[in-house]
Design an enzyme around this catalytic site. Structure first.
Site, short mmCIF file in Angstrom:
data_model
loop_
_atom_site.label_atom_id
_atom_site.label_comp_id
_atom_site.label_asym_id
_atom_site.label_seq_id
_atom_site.Cartn_x
_atom_site.Cartn_y
_atom_site.Cartn_z
N CYS A 1 -25.18 17.70 25.08
CA CYS A 1 -25.09 19.16 25.19
C CYS A 1 -24.41 19.63 26.46
O CYS A 1 -23.32 20.18 26.41
CB CYS A 1 -26.48 19.79 25.19
SG CYS A 1 -27.47 19.26 23.86
N1 LIG Z 1 -29.04 15.46 20.37
C1 LIG Z 1 -29.22 16.60 20.98
O1 LIG Z 1 -30.12 16.72 21.80
C2 LIG Z 1 -28.32 17.76 20.74
C3 LIG Z 1 -28.59 18.91 21.44
C4 LIG Z 1 -27.75 20.00 21.29
C5 LIG Z 1 -26.70 19.94 20.41
N2 LIG Z 1 -26.48 18.84 19.68
C6 LIG Z 1 -25.40 18.91 18.72
O2 LIG Z 1 -25.80 18.47 17.45
C7 LIG Z 1 -24.71 17.83 16.78
C8 LIG Z 1 -25.11 16.44 16.35
O3 LIG Z 1 -25.53 15.74 17.49
P1 LIG Z 1 -26.46 14.46 17.41
O4 LIG Z 1 -27.09 14.36 18.75
O5 LIG Z 1 -27.32 14.47 16.20
O6 LIG Z 1 -25.36 13.31 17.25
P2 LIG Z 1 -25.59 11.81 16.76
O7 LIG Z 1 -24.41 11.05 17.21
O8 LIG Z 1 -26.96 11.34 17.12
O9 LIG Z 1 -25.57 11.94 15.18
C9 LIG Z 1 -24.46 12.33 14.47
C10 LIG Z 1 -24.34 11.38 13.27
O10 LIG Z 1 -23.29 11.83 12.45
C11 LIG Z 1 -22.67 10.67 11.89
N3 LIG Z 1 -21.37 11.04 11.37
C12 LIG Z 1 -20.20 11.17 12.01
N4 LIG Z 1 -19.23 11.52 11.13
C13 LIG Z 1 -19.82 11.64 9.93
C14 LIG Z 1 -19.35 11.98 8.64
N5 LIG Z 1 -18.07 12.31 8.41
N6 LIG Z 1 -20.22 11.96 7.63
C15 LIG Z 1 -21.50 11.64 7.84
N7 LIG Z 1 -22.01 11.31 9.03
C16 LIG Z 1 -21.18 11.32 10.06
C17 LIG Z 1 -22.67 9.68 13.02
O11 LIG Z 1 -22.54 8.37 12.53
C18 LIG Z 1 -24.04 9.95 13.66
O12 LIG Z 1 -25.04 9.10 13.12
C19 LIG Z 1 -23.56 17.91 17.77
O13 LIG Z 1 -22.81 19.06 17.49
C20 LIG Z 1 -24.24 18.07 19.11
O14 LIG Z 1 -23.44 18.72 20.05
C21 LIG Z 1 -27.26 17.74 19.83
#
Ligand SMILES: NC(=O)c1ccc[n+]([C@@H]2O[C@H](COP(=O)([O-])OP(=O)(O)OC[C@H]3O[C@@H](n4cnc5c(N)ncnc54)[C@H](O)[C@@H]3O)[C@@H](O)[C@H]2O)c1
Length: 420
Positions: free
Chosen positions: A262
């Site tokens: 983030c």
């Molecule tokens: N983790 C956090 O604390 C957090 C906090 C704020 C915002 N976010 C936002 O949330 C979103 C996701 O983050 P996250 O932490 O879950 O990421 P992450 O990397 O843990 O998970 C994302 C998943 O999506 C998969 N992926 C990628 N391309 C894909 C596709 N085409 N089809 C299917 N799956 C696909 C990846 O393999 C991965 O497992 C991002 O926009 C991030 O900025 C996350």
């Protein structure tokens, strides 16, 4: 809802909790991800994130209403799809390729009456200007008329036991009133509180405001903290005093830099859009990036001074870095400031070892090997640098055996400790 099919695209920190809650309330859920290792693990009852246990996955599989899949065909016939894929930066600009890939898969499976929700953090306009045209073109349907479309920013805070996915209020939005109603109806079942907002752009910007607020405030205490230290004032005492004010102040604490998905990334989505469309600069984001990005340099500089006091140079010193996760009790090492600290110490000639029982693999493992936390390891270290203060570490043993400790988290007390 009975029999309705939910597809969650991305089974990471954000998507997996959504999928688990949807199973809890009775949906048939497909967790789709392109990472075969994660999918195989999930189908074998193994979780890869801290907040979801193996038992949670086993229980979800046992309902017969959860399956993880890498097969695009598994999304067919969905009623509700939630997109939770990464939104990183590529050369300083938003990289929407993951959202585009998810949209293409969903467009092929989109049917009239279905609902598509984007959760990934992104700049205002992504849902309506980027995702909607892609879904419309790929499906031959019209968003807002033939199917529902909305944005609901995720607020996952890994490791936060009080504010988990269910308890944290969920902002919901839609491209029109009907879409909002459909998005809200879904989250009303899986979250305790939903907060409808007037449009998808407002919801997209709300998320960026939340993260930029945090980023800027952390930068503020980091900068004042560096100045306070130079003035001989303990910043933590200052914050403890300031936070007794019951209004108008919120405590943030200095640290070795920001990490995770983030803070180092999301505010730049905002500044990128402001610069591109308004031809002006997001000054606060720029300054916060600058201050927070330089905190690892400051840590290394302080370690250098600490060793110097003992007539030692960093070059040739054994330095043990405690913690590579970007926050405590987490296994997430994405964008962690530990990377910068370790790389700079290595560049200065230190012999660096690392301890973090939460993080499985770390890309610097070959240059900064893992060690167990033993009395012998601590005694052999010229400096111990605490970057991540996980709770399950024996800090008394560290303080008793290490010669010199640099504590960037204000966790330790003792004569051999330098605080950030
Ligand atoms: N983790 C956090 O604390 C957090 C906090 C704020 C915002 N976010 C936002 O949330 C979103 C996701 O983050 P996250 O932490 O879950 O990421 P992450 O990397 O843990 O998970 C994302 C998943 O999506 C998969 N992926 C990628 N391309 C894909 C596709 N085409 N089809 C299917 N799956 C696909 C990846 O393999 C991965 O497992 C991002 O926009 C991030 O900025 C996350």
């Amino acid at each position: 809802m009975s029999g309705a099919k939910v597809v969650v695209i991305g089974q990471g920190y954000v998507g997996l909790p959504v999928a688990m809650r949807a199973v809890d309330v009775g949906y048939n859920v497909v967790g789709f991800d392109v990472d075969k290792r994660k999918i195989d693990g999930l189908n074998a009852g193994k979780s890869h994130i801290d907040d979801i246990t193996d038992a949670d996955i086993v229980a979800a599989l046992a309902t017969g209403r959860y399956a993880a899949s890498i097969d695009e065909a598994s999304v067919a016939g969905f009623d509700i799809a939630v997109i939770t894929v990464p939104t990183p930066l590529r050369e300083g600009a938003p990289d929407l390729s993951y959202i585009l890939a998810a949209g293409e898969i969903l467009a092929k499976a989109l049917k009239p009456g279905a609902t598509v929700i984007l959760e990934s953090t992104t700049f205002p306009g992504t849902t309506e200007e980027v995702l909607a045209p892609l879904l419309d073109a790929g499906s031959g349907l019209e968003n807002g008329k033939d199917y529902h479309l909305g944005f609901s920013p995720e607020r996952i805070d890994p490791g936060n036991l009080e504010w988990d996915f269910k308890r944290t209020p969920k902002v919901v939005s839609g491209v029109n009133a009907e879409s909002l109603e459909s998005v809200k109806a879904f989250y009303d079942q899986i979250c305790d509180t939903t907060v409808p907002v007037s449009g998808t752009r407002e919801a997209e910007l709300a998320k960026l405001l939340e993260n930029t607020f945090r980023h800027v405030n952390i930068a503020l205490v980091n900068e004042i903290g560096v100045h306070a230290r130079a003035l001989g004032i303990d910043m933590w005492n200052v914050i403890d005093a300031a936070k007794t004010k019951p209004f108008g102040f919120m405590a943030f604490y200095p640290g070795p830099g920001v990490g995770g998905h983030c803070l180092p990334i999301d505010p730049s989505y905002l500044s990128w859009q402001v610069e591109r469309t308004l031809r002006t600069v997001s000054r606060f984001v720029k300054i916060a990036n600058d201050v927070n990005d330089h905190m690892p340099d400051y840590v290394v500089n302080r370690v250098q001074l600490g060793l110097n006091k003992q007539r030692k140079s960093v070059n040739g010193s054994h330095v043990l870095v405690l913690g590579v996760a970007y926050k405590k009790n987490s296994n997430d090492a994405r964008e962690t400031p530990s990377t910068q600290v370790i790389e700079q110490l290595l560049e200065l000639g230190a012999i660096v070892t690392v301890h973090d029982a939460h993080v499985d693999a770390f890309h610097l493992d070959d240059r900064a090997p893992r060690v167990e936390l033993t009395e012998a390891v601590l005694k052999a270290s010229d400096a111990v640098v605490l970057i991540t203060d996980h709770d399950d570490v024996d800090y008394d043993m560290i303080v008793a055996n290490a010669e010199y400790i640099f504590d960037s988290r204000h966790r330790l007390e003792g004569d051999n400790i330098d605080l950030l």
